[in-house]
Design an enzyme around this catalytic site. Structure first.
Site, PDB file in Angstrom:
ATOM      1  N   LYS A   1       3.643   1.401  -4.136  1.00 19.57           N
ATOM      2  CA  LYS A   1       3.192   0.704  -4.977  1.00 19.57           C
ATOM      3  C   LYS A   1       4.308   1.047  -6.422  1.00 19.57           C
ATOM      4  CE  LYS A   1      -2.581   0.254  -4.017  1.00 19.57           C
ATOM      5  NZ  LYS A   1      -3.064   0.938  -3.977  1.00 19.57           N
TER       6      LYS A   1
ATOM      7  N   THR B   1       0.531  -0.619   0.010  1.00 23.14           N
ATOM      8  CA  THR B   1      -0.107  -0.064  -0.158  1.00 23.14           C
ATOM      9  C   THR B   1       0.756   0.948  -0.235  1.00 23.14           C
ATOM     10  OG1 THR B   1      -1.572   0.952   1.003  1.00 23.14           O
ATOM     11  CG2 THR B   1      -0.361  -0.092   2.888  1.00 23.14           C
TER      12      THR B   1
ATOM     13  N   ALA C   1      -7.546  12.189 -12.059  1.00 18.77           N
ATOM     14  CA  ALA C   1      -6.708  11.210 -12.581  1.00 18.77           C
ATOM     15  C   ALA C   1      -5.271  10.609 -12.297  1.00 18.77           C
ATOM     16  CB  ALA C   1      -6.746  12.381 -13.983  1.00 18.77           C
ATOM     17  N   GLY C   2      -5.313  10.621 -10.762  1.00 15.46           N
ATOM     18  CA  GLY C   2      -4.203  10.152  -9.996  1.00 15.46           C
ATOM     19  C   GLY C   2      -3.996   8.814 -10.158  1.00 15.46           C
TER      20      GLY C   2
HETATM   21  P1  ATR Z   1      -4.049   8.657  -6.261  1.00 18.21           P
HETATM   22  O1  ATR Z   1      -3.131   7.640  -5.986  1.00 18.21           O
HETATM   23  O2  ATR Z   1      -4.969   8.185  -4.990  1.00 18.21           O
HETATM   24  O3  ATR Z   1      -4.866   8.474  -7.351  1.00 18.21           O
HETATM   25  P2  ATR Z   1      -3.134  11.019  -6.092  1.00 18.21           P
HETATM   26  O4  ATR Z   1      -2.169  10.391  -7.626  1.00 18.21           O
HETATM   27  O5  ATR Z   1      -2.390  12.307  -5.584  1.00 18.21           O
HETATM   28  O6  ATR Z   1      -3.562  10.342  -5.686  1.00 18.21           O
HETATM   29  O7  ATR Z   1      -4.305  12.124  -6.898  1.00 18.21           O
HETATM   30  C1  ATR Z   1      -5.027  12.077  -6.529  1.00 18.21           C
HETATM   31  C2  ATR Z   1      -6.465  12.649  -7.151  1.00 18.21           C
HETATM   32  O8  ATR Z   1      -7.147  13.811  -6.418  1.00 18.21           O
HETATM   33  C3  ATR Z   1      -6.079  13.466  -8.355  1.00 18.21           C
HETATM   34  O9  ATR Z   1      -7.091  13.764  -9.766  1.00 18.21           O
HETATM   35  C4  ATR Z   1      -6.106  15.017  -7.832  1.00 18.21           C
HETATM   36  O10 ATR Z   1      -6.292  16.237  -8.801  1.00 18.21           O
HETATM   37  P3  ATR Z   1      -5.552  17.556  -9.082  1.00 18.21           P
HETATM   38  O11 ATR Z   1      -4.517  15.998 -10.335  1.00 18.21           O
HETATM   39  O12 ATR Z   1      -5.900  18.039  -9.415  1.00 18.21           O
HETATM   40  O13 ATR Z   1      -4.603  16.874  -8.213  1.00 18.21           O
HETATM   41  C5  ATR Z   1      -8.129  14.512  -6.610  1.00 18.21           C
HETATM   42  N1  ATR Z   1      -7.690  16.044  -5.468  1.00 18.21           N
HETATM   43  C6  ATR Z   1      -7.806  15.501  -5.128  1.00 18.21           C
HETATM   44  N2  ATR Z   1      -8.346  16.355  -4.350  1.00 18.21           N
HETATM   45  C7  ATR Z   1      -8.751  16.967  -4.789  1.00 18.21           C
HETATM   46  C8  ATR Z   1      -9.833  18.090  -4.029  1.00 18.21           C
HETATM   47  N3  ATR Z   1     -10.231  18.865  -2.971  1.00 18.21           N
HETATM   48  N4  ATR Z   1     -10.507  19.152  -5.701  1.00 18.21           N
HETATM   49  C9  ATR Z   1     -10.361  18.391  -6.896  1.00 18.21           C
HETATM   50  N5  ATR Z   1      -9.639  17.344  -7.245  1.00 18.21           N
HETATM   51  C10 ATR Z   1      -9.157  16.806  -6.297  1.00 18.21           C
END
Ligand code: ATR
Length: 277
Positions: free
Chosen positions: A66, A62, A128-129
């Site tokens: 990853k 986790t 998109a993460g």
């Molecule tokens: P994970 O691997 O869990 O997907 P990440 O790669 O950090 O984590 O991605 C987090 C996602 O949540 C991203 O799409 C992020 O948007 P950005 O690419 O613009 O950063 C989105 N996200 C997190 N907090 C957000 C918020 N308060 N409002 C909108 N999108 C959010």
């Protein structure tokens, strides 16, 4: 000798995986142990080497490891390669370590268990993460009518859409472009729920009879699911079922037996709601 499995993470104390896998092992009568291990940042390879050298059979991985697990694996399943991340490592009979990613199939299997339609549906992914990237291939295999990805940072949605274009047409959108669009299945893969933030989603986004799924979970409905309820979504689910279903898929990779997920989801849900009441 009892076969040893573990989850590596940082932090890892909160992990429900030991409970889940022990329930599975008991259900199907497999002789295995499952522990959690706090791995120091930057220490993944050394910890994994030591685990496998001591005869360990498999790992769950986790945050934040990853990607480390992805590079550690000698071989990757196709879905792990597409996800760009590994949540499951399995020692093979030839002494090499296979890397898999069961998160995406976990979400799809959970939706199947819930009886949700996916084929022919207009699907919107929020975020998109890594979480969204991990589900894209298994989702595309379900033959949805349309798939769109909306993200705060538009170019990340665009990159994902391009990266998975060979599996079907995927539209990248800004949140503003969601105005006057309708979807049958909306999946929240952002981490916004963690901070209790609501995404800027327009009224009317949900088609009649729509389903809303949050990959996050908690004792209370997430803000996204609260919004979905106000918007009269027909079906709602959080990611607790996904958590158990991804574990079941890891278990299957290791032991070639499919455990029952429903009783384990129910037990976790009961324990979670009891703590807050
Ligand atoms: P994970 O691997 O869990 O997907 P990440 O790669 O950090 O984590 O991605 C987090 C996602 O949540 C991203 O799409 C992020 O948007 P950005 O690419 O613009 O950063 C989105 N996200 C997190 N907090 C957000 C918020 N308060 N409002 C909108 N999108 C959010």
């Amino acid at each position: 000798m009892t076969d040893a499995y573990a989850i590596f993470g940082h932090p890892v104390a909160h992990s429900k995986s030991p409970y889940i896998h022990r329930q599975f092992a008991e259900q199907v009568g497999e002789d295995m142990s499952y522990t959690k291990q706090l791995v120091p940042e930057g220490g993944f390879d050394a910890a994994a080497d030591a685990f496998f050298a001591a005869g360990g059979k498999g790992l769950n991985v986790t945050l934040p490891f990853k990607i480390d697990a992805y590079t550690y694996a000698a071989r990757l399943t196709q879905r792990a390669r597409r996800a760009g991340a590994v949540n499951t490592l399995a020692m093979q009979s030839d002494g090499t370590v296979l890397g898999d990613n069961t998160d995406g199939i976990g979400m799809i299997n959970d939706m199947h268990n819930l009886g949700w339609p996916i084929a022919e549906q207009r699907v919107l992914l929020l975020g998109a993460g890594g979480a969204v990237r991990g589900v894209l291939q298994p989702l595309m295999e379900q033959n949805p009518a349309q798939v769109a990805i909306a993200n705060r940072t538009f170019h990340k949605a665009e990159q994902l859409a391009k990266g998975f274009h060979d599996l079907g047409d995927i539209q990248a959108l800004t949140f503003e472009q969601l105005e006057r669009r309708q979807f049958d299945l909306v999946i929240n893969g952002t981490s916004a729920s963690l901070g209790g933030d609501m995404l800027p989603l327009p009224d009317g986004l949900l088609a009649p009879g729509a389903s809303c799924y949050d990959m996050m979970y908690g004792a209370e409905p997430t803000v996204f699911l609260q919004w979905a309820e106000r918007q009269s979504a027909q079906r709602l689910a959080d990611g607790l079922g996904m958590l158990v279903c991804q574990a079941a898929e890891s278990f299957y990779l290791w032991r070639s037996v499919r455990p029952e997920v429903v009783p384990v989801v129910s037990a976790l849900r009961r324990a979670m709601t009891k703590k807050t009441s």
